[in-house]
Design a protein around this motif. Structure first.
Motif, short mmCIF file in Angstrom:
data_model
loop_
_atom_site.label_atom_id
_atom_site.label_comp_id
_atom_site.label_asym_id
_atom_site.label_seq_id
_atom_site.Cartn_x
_atom_site.Cartn_y
_atom_site.Cartn_z
N ARG A 113 -13.39 0.03 -1.00
CA ARG A 113 -12.33 0.23 0.00
C ARG A 113 -11.47 1.40 -0.47
NH1 ARG A 113 -10.59 -2.79 4.06
NH2 ARG A 113 -11.75 -4.59 3.35
N MET A 170 0.84 -1.18 0.00
CA MET A 170 0.00 0.00 0.00
C MET A 170 0.89 1.23 0.00
SD MET A 170 -2.75 1.08 2.88
CE MET A 170 -1.73 1.94 4.04
N CYS A 191 -3.18 9.49 -0.41
CA CYS A 191 -4.62 9.55 -0.22
C CYS A 191 -5.31 9.60 -1.58
CB CYS A 191 -4.96 10.80 0.61
SG CYS A 191 -6.73 11.04 0.82
N GLN A 192 -6.34 8.78 -1.74
CA GLN A 192 -7.04 8.75 -3.02
C GLN A 192 -7.89 9.99 -3.24
OE1 GLN A 192 -8.96 4.86 -2.40
NE2 GLN A 192 -7.97 4.21 -4.28
N THR A 226 -8.41 4.29 0.39
CA THR A 226 -7.22 4.63 1.16
C THR A 226 -7.22 6.14 1.33
OG1 THR A 226 -6.06 2.77 0.17
CG2 THR A 226 -4.72 4.43 1.28
N ILE A 254 -2.53 7.84 6.92
CA ILE A 254 -3.32 7.10 5.93
C ILE A 254 -4.05 5.94 6.60
CG2 ILE A 254 -3.17 5.67 3.85
CD1 ILE A 254 -2.69 8.57 3.26
N GLN A 255 -5.35 5.84 6.31
CA GLN A 255 -6.20 4.77 6.85
C GLN A 255 -6.95 4.14 5.67
OE1 GLN A 255 -6.08 4.32 10.21
NE2 GLN A 255 -4.75 6.11 10.35
N GLN A 256 -7.29 2.86 5.83
CA GLN A 256 -8.15 2.19 4.85
C GLN A 256 -9.54 2.10 5.44
OE1 GLN A 256 -6.83 -1.57 3.35
NE2 GLN A 256 -5.88 -0.56 1.61
#
Length: 78
Positions: free
Chosen positions: A48, A1, A5-6, A50, A33-35
């Motif tokens: 999902r 990963m 950030c998307q 990111t 960053i978190q999913q």
């Protein structure tokens, strides 16, 4: 990963650690960053994402549909 950030596109930033004697070594600041998994009602499925911590608050504010539209407008595949 990868640490980006998307939604906001935030990526790691690079710079120097500067010691007391003023020696410099390279370092990196990673974003938080978190999913997260969100239900996308229009497509009847989970996605999902990111996201950075700030982007999670943005998704809570504008909604997941608008957030996914912004991500797709940036050219990312979900």
């Amino acid at each position: 990963m990868s640490a980006h950030c998307q939604l906001t596109g935030v990526k790691p930033v690079f710079g120097n650690n500067v010691s007391h004697s003023h020696r410099r070594t390279r370092r990196r600041w990673n974003p938080n960053i978190q999913q997260r998994r969100y239900w996308l009602p229009s497509e009847d499925r989970f996605v999902r994402l990111t996201l950075s911590a700030r982007a999670i608050k943005t998704v809570d504010k504008i909604g997941v549909e608008a957030a996914v539209a912004r991500i797709r407008a940036r050219g990312e595949k979900i």
